[in-house]
Design an enzyme around this catalytic site. Structure first.
Site, short mmCIF file in Angstrom:
data_model
loop_
_atom_site.label_atom_id
_atom_site.label_comp_id
_atom_site.label_asym_id
_atom_site.label_seq_id
_atom_site.Cartn_x
_atom_site.Cartn_y
_atom_site.Cartn_z
N ASP A 1 22.57 74.37 -13.56
CA ASP A 1 21.60 73.65 -14.38
C ASP A 1 22.10 72.28 -14.76
O ASP A 1 21.89 71.80 -15.88
CB ASP A 1 21.29 74.47 -15.64
CG ASP A 1 19.95 74.08 -16.27
OD1 ASP A 1 19.11 73.49 -15.55
OD2 ASP A 1 19.74 74.38 -17.45
N LYS B 1 23.74 76.69 -33.06
CA LYS B 1 22.61 77.14 -32.26
C LYS B 1 22.16 78.50 -32.78
O LYS B 1 22.94 79.46 -32.80
CB LYS B 1 23.02 77.24 -30.79
CG LYS B 1 21.87 77.37 -29.82
CD LYS B 1 22.38 77.22 -28.39
CE LYS B 1 21.26 77.20 -27.38
NZ LYS B 1 21.76 76.98 -26.00
#
Length: 702
Positions: free
Chosen positions: A513, A419
């Site tokens: 989330d 990432k």
């Protein structure tokens, strides 16, 4: 009444001194007949800063900057009076014979004159003329402005009121602060004007100084006791505005104040949310780090002192209780026992209070446990192991977002997901805290159903995290292919997710989330939680502790929509949403329009298909309970309440944690763009000027 030339501050002070020395007005060089002009002035429009955007939260400062109140050159009959004092006395005697509602024409004229003095006083302050403004507060100068004879006694009440306001509630101090006029601010405060007066938008002079970047007036107001934590109608503080409009010197000044409190506005945003300047972001980061260190030291000292006091009190009180009982028994005196009973109860009450205090202290100590843990986790970085970009072979791009990309990389025949975040973009949009949160959470967790962070490092303009690669994609993609999943398969996934959330909650972290797109599938088909940017650490309660409004629209809990605060129970609501969507194909209460969706989440009847088992329907209903206090999992047992539900009565949780549940091996092929990323890090080097402390990390458990 004739007008006069606008005075400067020094001229105002000279004129005031001359009047106090009993000099004739005609001898005053500032008021020669040739210099007198009509005081009626044209409209003066002060335009606000053109380059500044309108304040956030859809607010607009409605300060009246166009004061156009004519100041008449003459007041009927006032110049013919021999004495204003005599006229006032006559009016008072006549008023005694009139009703309360009635006033004499003379009194009405005086009141009108005072009103005009107030209006002109505010006008001069808005036009940033200190001397011309302050003269309206001096009866002796007003007496001269009225062109009255020196023989007429000065009326001490005939002057402007320092507390006068315009139509929007602004005082002269509001205008002086907004204009950055330090002389006028000091003079008005000397006249005892209220320092924290609020206008209709609940803005104080201090807030206006911060909004317009007037450092000197802000410093004067703060040093003289202005409320540094005051919030306006939108909940913004002076620090919010300083951060929003990049006033670095004001941010530095405010952060040095010990009584500063970091508050959220009505959009649940802290001041640093609005920072776009990298230097201010670094200043704020340093401040937070220093605050953390200071709080840790204070807790250690408090802990040591409190434990000593507790032990001392416990020993003393227990000895007193034993002494009372032994004395009573030895004397065989029932009366003494009865007399001592209230004292014993009183001492027992004190002991209970001390125990409660000890419990609160332990909770407070837990609050810093997480920050201590992830600070210590930075030590996991091996001193002898350097992270080299050349160690990773970039195979291609597998995902892309607004502020970063995800690449498939290989190191020593092992595949990872890399990432990559753009430093400039995340700092510009104030997203660094989300990246830091994800890095911190992943550095302290090591769970079979949470994606592991293997490495974290940085270049001059990028932040990189090397994570476990999950070739099965995410469950959102899986639902697109199959529409809905069999209940037995969903049950196994839910078991693994429960254990992952259980581990986070035991570390006082809430996920916030949970949705199919954030659940990825590893090479063996097991569910793995990923993307922890919205997580919140230091949450001990099921129903409170966090107030941020965050999450995906279709996955917002009722308490999140009501902005009433939330805790660990929010994750169990989202678990119910995910279970429902995996079984049905769409989230509960789904609607295309956002307003309708929000209404459904808060009010609509929950409809569960009949093809779901009765126990499954009951579990979903218990998890989707709108009241977080009544929701399954909100009790002291947290995840234990859910694991004990009849739906899981046949589940062997030891097999779950050991990954012994059987899943279909994923065969879905992830699209890889092999044309991107080959030259991603060319000429990249770590520069100290852009280096972010505490980011580097190496996972040691391989």
């Amino acid at each position: 009444m004739n007008s006069h030339r606008k005075l400067t501050l020094s001229e105002y002070q000279t004129k005031q001194r001359q009047i106090h020395e009993h000099r004739s007005p005609k001898s005053n060089k500032f008021h020669t007949p040739q210099q007198k002009i009509n005081i009626n002035s044209p409209k003066i429009q002060i335009t606000p800063k053109q380059q500044k955007p309108k304040p956030f939260s859809d607010r607009s400062i409605s300060i009246n900057l166009n004061l156009n109140f004519p100041f008449p050159s003459k007041i009927s009959k006032l110049t013919k009076l021999q004495s204003l004092d005599e006229e006032t006395k006559q009016c008072e005697s006549k008023n005694q014979q009139l009703t309360i509602e009635q006033k004499s024409p003379k009194q009405e004229g005086i009141d009108k004159l005072r009103s005009q003095l107030n209006e002109q006083f505010l006008k001069e302050s808005s036009c940033n003329r200190a001397g011309a403004c302050l003269q309206f507060l001096e009866p002796s100068i007003v007496h001269n402005m009225l062109n009255l004879s020196p023989k007429v006694k000065v009326n001490s009440d005939l002057r402007a009121s320092v507390t006068s306001r315009d139509l929007n509630g602004n005082t002269a101090l509001h205008f002086a602060a907004k204009n950055g006029n330090i002389h006028l601010v000091q003079a008005l405060l000397y006249k005892d004007i209220q320092i924290d007066t609020q206008n209709e938008d609940k803005m104080t002079p201090l807030l206006l100084s911060a909004y317009y970047g007037k450092l000197e007036t802000l410093q004067i107001l703060v040093n003289l006791g202005a409320n540094i934590n005051h919030q306006d109608i939108h909940g913004n503080t002076s620090l919010h505005y300083a951060c929003k409009y990049n006033f670095k010197s004001i941010v530095e000044f405010l952060l040095q104040k010990q009584h500063l409190i970091l508050l959220q506005n009505h959009d649940q945003k802290y001041p640093n949310f609005y920072i776009e300047d990298t230097e201010i972001a670094q200043i704020f980061a340093d401040y937070l780090e220093q605050s953390n260190q200071k709080r840790t030291k204070e807790v250690i000292i408090l802990n040591t002192q409190t434990e000593t006091i507790l032990k001392m009190f416990q020993r003393r009180n227990i000895k007193q209780i034993k002494k009372f009982i032994q004395t009573s028994k030895s004397q065989n005196n029932l009366d003494l026992i009865q007399e001592s009973t209230p004292k014993i109860k009183q001492l027992q009450t004190k002991l209970q209070q001390l125990e409660q205090f000890k419990t609160q202290l332990q909770a407070f100590k837990k609050q810093i446990t997480f920050s201590t843990k992830y600070s210590e986790s930075c030590k996991n970085l091996k001193e002898n192991e350097e992270i080299q970009l050349s160690q990773f072979q970039i195979l291609g791009l597998i995902g892309k977002g607004s502020f970063g990309q995800v690449y498939l990389v290989k190191k020593q025949n092992q595949l990872y997901a890399m990432k990559v975040l753009d430093k400039i973009m995340i700092l510009k949009h104030n997203l660094f805290r989300y990246a830091q949160t994800e890095r911190n959470v992943l550095s302290v967790t090591s769970h079979p159903f949470i994606v592991k962070l293997r490495y974290a490092y940085q270049t001059s303009d990028k932040l990189i995290m090397i994570l476990d690669y999950c070739p099965g994609g995410d469950m959102g993609q899986l639902l697109e292919d199959v529409k809905r999943l069999p209940e037995e398969q969903v049950k196994n996934y839910i078991c693994e997710i429960i254990l992952a959330l259980e581990d986070l909650h035991q570390r006082d972290i809430i996920y916030r989330d949970l949705k199919p797109e954030n659940i990825v599938i590893d090479a063996d088909g097991h569910a793995m939680l990923t993307d922890f940017g919205l997580s919140k650490e230091g949450i001990f309660d099921a129903n409170q502790g966090a107030r941020s409004f965050c999450g995906s629209v279709a996955y917002l809990a009722p308490e999140m929509l009501k902005r009433q605060g939330h805790g660990k129970a929010v994750d169990w609501y989202l678990l119910g949403v995910v279970m429902y969507e995996l079984l049905v194909g769409v989230p509960p209460y789904y609607a295309n329009e956002k307003e309708q969706l929000f209404h459904n989440i808060e009010n609509a009847v929950l409809k569960i298909p009949s093809y779901i088992s009765p126990e499954g329907r009951n579990l979903i209903k218990s998890l989707l309970q709108r009241n977080p206090i009544k929701r399954l999992g909100s009790g002291v047992g947290d995840s234990k309440e859910i694991k004990q539900h009849p739906y899981f009565q046949d589940v062997d949780w030891e097999k779950v944690i050991n990954k012994e549940l059987q899943f279909t091996i994923p065969t879905r092929k992830i699209k890889i763009n092999t044309q991107v990323g080959q030259n991603l890090f060319e000429n990249e080097q770590v520069e100290l000027s852009s280096h972010i402390q505490g980011w580097s990390y190496v996972h040691t458990d391989f």
